[in-house]
Design a protein around this motif. Sequence first.
Motif, short mmCIF file in Angstrom:
data_model
loop_
_atom_site.label_atom_id
_atom_site.label_comp_id
_atom_site.label_asym_id
_atom_site.label_seq_id
_atom_site.Cartn_x
_atom_site.Cartn_y
_atom_site.Cartn_z
N SER A 179 53.34 -20.21 47.17
CA SER A 179 53.51 -19.29 46.05
C SER A 179 53.17 -17.91 46.59
N SER A 180 52.85 -17.01 45.70
CA SER A 180 52.47 -15.70 46.21
C SER A 180 51.50 -15.07 45.24
N ILE A 181 50.66 -14.20 45.77
CA ILE A 181 49.77 -13.44 44.91
C ILE A 181 50.26 -12.01 44.99
N ASN A 182 50.58 -11.44 43.84
CA ASN A 182 51.30 -10.18 43.80
C ASN A 182 50.48 -9.05 43.19
N THR A 183 50.85 -7.84 43.58
CA THR A 183 50.41 -6.66 42.85
C THR A 183 51.72 -5.99 42.46
N GLY A 184 52.14 -6.21 41.22
CA GLY A 184 53.47 -5.78 40.82
C GLY A 184 54.49 -6.71 41.45
N ASN A 185 55.71 -6.21 41.66
CA ASN A 185 56.73 -7.10 42.21
C ASN A 185 57.11 -6.72 43.63
N THR A 186 56.57 -5.61 44.16
CA THR A 186 56.93 -5.23 45.52
C THR A 186 55.83 -5.54 46.53
N ILE A 187 54.61 -5.77 46.06
CA ILE A 187 53.53 -6.17 46.97
C ILE A 187 53.33 -7.67 46.78
N VAL A 188 53.89 -8.43 47.70
CA VAL A 188 53.94 -9.88 47.54
C VAL A 188 53.24 -10.51 48.74
N LYS A 189 52.10 -11.12 48.49
CA LYS A 189 51.37 -11.78 49.58
C LYS A 189 51.63 -13.26 49.50
#
Lengths: 188, 799
Positions: free
Chosen positions: B151-161
């Motif tokens: 999955s991913s942990i995001n800050t908004g939709n452009t910072i996708v970890k």
Amino acid sequence: MKNLKIFFLTLLSTTIILSCDDDDDTPAPINEEETITTLILTLEERNNPTAQPIEFSFQDLGAGTVTIADGFTLTANANYRATVQVLDETDPNDVEDITEEVEEEDDEHQFFYLLPNSNITVLYNDSDDDGNPIGIETTFDVGAAESGTMTVTLLHEPDKDAAGVSDGDPTNAGGETDISVNFNYDVQ
Amino acid sequence: MKIFLCCLALFIYGYCQAQDCNYTFTGRLIDFHDGSEIAAAAIKIIESNSYVTSDIDGNFKIPNLCEGQLKLRISHIACEDKVVSYDINSNRSETIYMEHHTEELNEVSVTTVVSTMETKTAQETLLKSETLEDYSALSLGDALREVPGVSSINTGNTIVKPMINGMYGSRLLIMNNGVRLQDQEWGVEHAPNIDINAAGQVSVIKGSAALAYGGDAIGGVISVNPVRVILKDSMYGKTILSGQTNGRGFSTSTMLNKTWTEGWFASGQASFKKYGDFEAPDYVLTNTGQEATGFSFRGGKKRFESGFEVYYSYLNNEIGILRSAHVGNASDLVNSINSGEPFFIENFSYDINSPKQDVTHHLFKALYYKRFKSFGKLNLQYDYQINRRLEFDVRRGGRSDRAALDLELQTHTLQANVKLDANSKFRHRFGVLGRYQNNFPNPKTGVRRLIPDYDRYEIGTFFTSEYRINEDVLIDAGIRYDFVNIDAQKFYRTNRWEERGYDQDFSSIVIEDSGTQLLTNPIFNFHSFSASAGLRYEFNDNSYLLGNYSLSTRAPNPAELFSDGLHHSAARYELGDLRLEQEVSNRVSATFSFNNDYFSLNTEVFYNYIDDFMYLEPAGVEEGIRGAFPVWEYKKIDANFYGFDLSANYRISDKWALQNNSSLIKAWDLTTDRAVIDIPAFNTVNQISYRNKVWNNFSASLRSEWVFEQNEFPNNNFETFVATQDKMVVVDISSPPPAYHLMHFRSDMDFRFTEKTNLNIALSINNIFDTNYRNYLNQLRYFADDLGRNVMLQLQLNY
């Protein structure tokens, strides 16, 4: 095999070179520029020039080191000229007056004085170029005897046109809080 | 010697004019790796277009040769054709080494579709270029969500970890073309600096079994590799252009490859993305635009026996962060949470203002390899990376244009790996690595450093072995040792130093005292051991079972040790801890896989127990001049993680197919007996797809993405005084948002112009019904809804 030997020698020598590359420069200290450590609210009674000004102050030197001077007594039915000053006292030998920065960007800042259920009315005495209040200088119109808690807030980038904001109600102002401190007061 | 022989040959040729055709050439074919004889190889005599074959001992004989040059082409199953030539002026006998290893051959294969797994017994999933191309306009983290359990942990939709089985950041190891990415993933809002358009394939390895890459990959390894080099004269490339409605932006990427038969290769790639403010169904997400520029170049020579490669890649990413997510204190945060929509909603704009990030990453790599007869392959690699991270905050006094965070991280790595494959049953690998890293936080920011100045030295060594017991059973095992030294210089405010109790425990590291600040010199040494063992059992051609155990040890990173600052979008104060030690993970996993023409199933289960898991959790509220802030501290807890990932495909007919990906994970903090924060809820993705090759390879798919509500979470709620309401109010930062269900559509078609040129046109619609939702793993969920509908058109030209 010879290549391996050469490689390990290279690795070893690189490691040694890098290890010796220890520069002894110590990093420069940073004195945080935007820190606000202190808020001082001074109330001067307008019709009584001999009265001592009343000073509420809040000092925060970080990591929970907080000093508050409050619990002052205001005179019932008096009228005060209030001025607020914000300082950076991180370095006691070089105190900076942050109020000047607020004045320079007066359209982006506003002080709010919240005294819920109080007989004190706070009126703005200053305005920015758009005619909206700033709140560095205000009038405290004190009513009957009471006691309570006052919250002084400085907001950065509030929406000064939102409902109630120019009358001193930050509910719809948004923005972000630069300062929010509480003082206890008494009116006698 | 060669020249001498040539001269001699010429001399003899000139001397004996008469053609003697009674020489005999005897040859012997030997396997390059293990020295065994190669039987039944076809040897073509090019001049006469005739053939001979090698016997059981690898010998062959060509009689009645005339004087002159003899040119032979030798072919054998699973060998690369080899062309050799000899000057014949007498009877001659030669030993010819053949490259006889199918697996090795993949690396120099003439087909581009060969893709090899990097591990044998680990839970590894491969994403191929066709899948990655669908995500050309997005990020690596978005593409990886195709893998169940990722999955991913995001800050908004452009910072996708990316997040593997609930773990992210320092617990994942990201390899970019064989180079471990060193790009300052200090916090949730720092995404990996990888351009998805530079990737030819991506391997996701869950857990730490891939010891060759590192011993601290408690969550897993993501290995991003460029397209393979093919050994023929060829030039090919592709260009992708896509435009989308949400963000009103476009993305373009182009790549060109040139290869030569002799093994030389060169390729270049460039990409550019530009988006304005993205939109939730009901409002514009002000200041969420993005601009990204990337390019890379790769060249070298690839032969079986030796080769080299140089690689350079550049990526710059400027990312706006939702304006409303920049809050001053806990009271602002609770107002944002309770108001239900962001405070700053402005008209759509392409401007990227503060708060924003501007990150640049340079990566340079040089690789050399050589194979030795009857021994194996040696790899030598040096790489250098520079990562510059600038972050801009909303600041007072015209300082918003000055970075509030300015970090430059430089990393040099030198490594050598040896692969021993002389024995066909055993395969060993060992290697050593040395790494030096320097971090420089620029003091010009006027903001105290989040990460201090430090030098970091690392030495690692590993040994792995695999043994094929028989046709059906393979076992592998490995060990690794890493030494990490961190030598930092950090300023502490004296009152913080005392509040943490460091004046008791660390007084010896203070080197300067300016009254209000202390300059300290913390030095840490960490010795880490990791190990792995696994088994692969093939039941039959259709199914296999994998089992793996891995032990991994991770040293604390500088953020965990030294953090000391305000995190604006979470309205919290984050504090590192000098007392942290390594965390140790024990992970067992099993995979069952079944595959036939109609049905495929892959099920993975795992259990991971982590000792001294470093974990950021609330530790009280600090009242200051800004009002109240919760303080979050890095602590160590014992935790266990377990779950399963499932992927199933069913081909109903040659046109229709169904697919399901599901994953469930549980994570528990055993020290305080509560759930671990930020763990993805159960989610299931179902897809129905139709493909008709006759209609220009038309395909269409409808995908349903269903994410449940996470009902296991730690309660970190606290109360804060809200002056406008004149009362204490609960700040609900813990409750996950409700479950949501999204529908997506994608369709594409191929148009062939010439044999080598084709155009693929794809239309996709994400969040078809413009559903309002918030994602538990998006750090901006407190402030705004996630993205609304997005229609995207993508053109891809292959040539």
